[in-house]
Design a protein around this motif. Sequence first.
Motif, PDB file in Angstrom:
ATOM      1  N   LEU A   6      84.708  27.300  68.048  1.00  0.00           N
ATOM      2  CA  LEU A   6      85.294  28.233  67.550  1.00  0.00           C
ATOM      3  C   LEU A   6      85.056  28.492  66.155  1.00  0.00           C
ATOM      4  N   SER A   7      84.471  27.862  65.737  1.00  0.00           N
ATOM      5  CA  SER A   7      83.911  28.115  64.054  1.00  0.00           C
ATOM      6  C   SER A   7      82.686  29.258  64.213  1.00  0.00           C
ATOM      7  N   HIS A   8      81.961  28.923  65.290  1.00  0.00           N
ATOM      8  CA  HIS A   8      81.140  30.141  65.392  1.00  0.00           C
ATOM      9  C   HIS A   8      81.750  31.537  65.690  1.00  0.00           C
ATOM     10  N   ILE A   9      82.823  31.409  66.391  1.00  0.00           N
ATOM     11  CA  ILE A   9      83.341  32.714  66.833  1.00  0.00           C
ATOM     12  C   ILE A   9      84.269  33.185  65.666  1.00  0.00           C
ATOM     13  N   ARG A  10      84.650  32.646  64.569  1.00  0.00           N
ATOM     14  CA  ARG A  10      85.284  33.121  63.360  1.00  0.00           C
ATOM     15  C   ARG A  10      84.290  33.849  62.646  1.00  0.00           C
ATOM     16  N   GLN A  11      83.118  33.201  62.533  1.00  0.00           N
ATOM     17  CA  GLN A  11      81.975  33.910  61.732  1.00  0.00           C
ATOM     18  C   GLN A  11      81.573  35.246  62.484  1.00  0.00           C
ATOM     19  N   ARG A  12      81.455  35.396  63.792  1.00  0.00           N
ATOM     20  CA  ARG A  12      81.378  36.470  64.671  1.00  0.00           C
ATOM     21  C   ARG A  12      82.213  37.601  64.385  1.00  0.00           C
ATOM     22  N   GLU A  13      83.451  37.201  64.270  1.00  0.00           N
ATOM     23  CA  GLU A  13      84.777  38.089  63.926  1.00  0.00           C
ATOM     24  C   GLU A  13      84.496  38.479  62.618  1.00  0.00           C
ATOM     25  N   ARG A  14      83.965  37.974  61.649  1.00  0.00           N
ATOM     26  CA  ARG A  14      83.842  38.767  60.182  1.00  0.00           C
ATOM     27  C   ARG A  14      82.798  39.838  60.218  1.00  0.00           C
ATOM     28  N   ASP A  15      81.573  39.238  61.353  1.00  0.00           N
ATOM     29  CA  ASP A  15      80.492  40.301  61.529  1.00  0.00           C
ATOM     30  C   ASP A  15      81.044  41.584  62.206  1.00  0.00           C
ATOM     31  N   HIS A  16      81.753  41.210  63.441  1.00  0.00           N
ATOM     32  CA  HIS A  16      82.402  42.474  64.190  1.00  0.00           C
ATOM     33  C   HIS A  16      83.148  43.405  63.431  1.00  0.00           C
ATOM     34  N   PHE A  17      83.842  42.708  62.476  1.00  0.00           N
ATOM     35  CA  PHE A  17      84.618  43.549  61.589  1.00  0.00           C
ATOM     36  C   PHE A  17      83.820  44.586  60.859  1.00  0.00           C
ATOM     37  N   GLN A  18      82.833  44.137  60.404  1.00  0.00           N
ATOM     38  CA  GLN A  18      81.803  45.228  59.437  1.00  0.00           C
ATOM     39  C   GLN A  18      81.364  46.249  60.399  1.00  0.00           C
ATOM     40  N   VAL A  19      80.944  45.736  61.749  1.00  0.00           N
ATOM     41  CA  VAL A  19      80.310  46.562  62.624  1.00  0.00           C
ATOM     42  C   VAL A  19      81.450  47.854  63.054  1.00  0.00           C
ATOM     43  N   ALA A  20      82.892  47.182  63.082  1.00  0.00           N
ATOM     44  CA  ALA A  20      83.810  48.219  63.496  1.00  0.00           C
ATOM     45  C   ALA A  20      84.027  49.297  62.388  1.00  0.00           C
ATOM     46  N   LEU A  21      83.999  48.749  61.180  1.00  0.00           N
ATOM     47  CA  LEU A  21      83.998  49.721  60.011  1.00  0.00           C
ATOM     48  C   LEU A  21      83.064  50.655  60.068  1.00  0.00           C
ATOM     49  N   ARG A  22      81.836  50.232  60.325  1.00  0.00           N
ATOM     50  CA  ARG A  22      80.655  51.368  60.467  1.00  0.00           C
ATOM     51  C   ARG A  22      80.982  52.251  61.436  1.00  0.00           C
ATOM     52  N   CYS A  23      81.363  51.815  62.493  1.00  0.00           N
ATOM     53  CA  CYS A  23      81.699  52.745  63.746  1.00  0.00           C
ATOM     54  C   CYS A  23      82.750  53.979  63.479  1.00  0.00           C
ATOM     55  N   ILE A  24      83.934  53.141  62.806  1.00  0.00           N
ATOM     56  CA  ILE A  24      85.033  54.182  62.642  1.00  0.00           C
ATOM     57  C   ILE A  24      84.525  55.173  61.545  1.00  0.00           C
ATOM     58  N   ARG A  25      83.788  54.820  60.452  1.00  0.00           N
ATOM     59  CA  ARG A  25      83.173  55.865  59.553  1.00  0.00           C
ATOM     60  C   ARG A  25      82.331  56.777  60.471  1.00  0.00           C
ATOM     61  N   GLN A  26      81.708  56.366  61.277  1.00  0.00           N
ATOM     62  CA  GLN A  26      80.563  57.103  61.982  1.00  0.00           C
ATOM     63  C   GLN A  26      81.319  58.104  62.791  1.00  0.00           C
ATOM     64  N   VAL A  27      82.481  57.954  63.560  1.00  0.00           N
ATOM     65  CA  VAL A  27      83.342  58.760  64.318  1.00  0.00           C
ATOM     66  C   VAL A  27      84.348  59.577  63.641  1.00  0.00           C
ATOM     67  N   GLY A  28      84.391  59.020  62.476  1.00  0.00           N
ATOM     68  CA  GLY A  28      85.613  59.650  61.527  1.00  0.00           C
ATOM     69  C   GLY A  28      86.842  59.749  61.590  1.00  0.00           C
ATOM     70  N   LEU A  29      87.509  58.521  62.453  1.00  0.00           N
ATOM     71  CA  LEU A  29      88.726  58.323  62.649  1.00  0.00           C
ATOM     72  C   LEU A  29      89.786  57.873  61.433  1.00  0.00           C
ATOM     73  N   ALA A  30      90.982  58.622  61.317  1.00  0.00           N
ATOM     74  CA  ALA A  30      91.890  58.232  60.417  1.00  0.00           C
ATOM     75  C   ALA A  30      92.585  57.042  60.831  1.00  0.00           C
ATOM     76  N   MET A  31      92.022  55.713  60.474  1.00  0.00           N
ATOM     77  CA  MET A  31      92.656  54.561  61.067  1.00  0.00           C
ATOM     78  C   MET A  31      92.171  53.427  59.961  1.00  0.00           C
ATOM     79  N   ARG A  32      93.143  52.389  59.954  1.00  0.00           N
ATOM     80  CA  ARG A  32      92.634  51.329  58.855  1.00  0.00           C
ATOM     81  C   ARG A  32      92.639  50.033  59.777  1.00  0.00           C
ATOM     82  N   LEU A  33      91.523  49.451  59.911  1.00  0.00           N
ATOM     83  CA  LEU A  33      91.190  48.252  60.615  1.00  0.00           C
ATOM     84  C   LEU A  33      91.833  47.082  59.733  1.00  0.00           C
TER      85      LEU A  33
END
Length: 276
Positions: A76-103
């Motif tokens: 579970l501790s490893h999963i929580r760390q991956r969630e932080r990494d996934h958050f950054q990946v998602a932010l990058r992808c949102i900027r890439q596709v130019g969507l008006a949304m706030r993660l």
Amino acid sequence: MPDHVVRYGAMRFLGVFSAPESQQFARGARVVARTDRGLEVGEVLWEATAALVEGLGLSKGGALLRVMTADDERELSHIRQRERDHFQVALRCIRQVGLAMRLVAVEHLFGGERIVFYYVADGRVDFRELVRLLASELQTRIEMRQIGVRDEAKLLADYGDCGKAVCCKSHLVEMPPVSMKMAKLQKATLDPTKISGRCGRLKCCLRFEHETYERLQQELPPIGARVQIEDGSVRVVGHEVLAGRIVVEDDQRVRKLLPAAEAAPPETAEPREVRG
């Protein structure tokens, strides 16, 4: 073994979970459970009595598998760390596709069946291209869930003005409707900064005592009615609901605060609304 009420998921769902015959689950135990979404971590709250299930309107949540082990806690501790990494990946992808949304938050299920991304947006968002990008990068099932500001507080907020954990995160199953009328009845300040919660909406706790205030108000003579007191006939112009007192005004417009029990039953009168 009896069924148990379990809290699980980032949105703190409540459900009734069946338990295997061979295992005991104490209140407060952290458990691994199977839900309709996959394997998840939860917390045992209570034994699921019929009255409790009916009162809370709970439905079947799934099955308890085991109390969490040391290995589960490390995973579970490893999963929580991956969630932080996934958050950054998602932010990058949102900027890439130019969507008006706030993660807002990311939830990686314990069993890895899916990753849920919670976001806030003004309207509907076509996130199909975003999902394709995320699925390609993270190699798992992607779920996008749009939420409102109350749910955002449920995910991110910690403590309220009262010093306790915010209600939406500690015990509320559903967000109750709250109106300014409730604040007025409870004689709360109408300053928005003082009656608004972490979500920016009216505080949920205004709802908790509303029925009590309504019941006590029914025991008082209505505003606008004329009542008989020791000094003569007067008109009711205000209430102090919890104290059981009324504000009365005589014909010379002199006001007095007194216990409602000191006033005779109201005469027939046309009630008038007194604006706060």
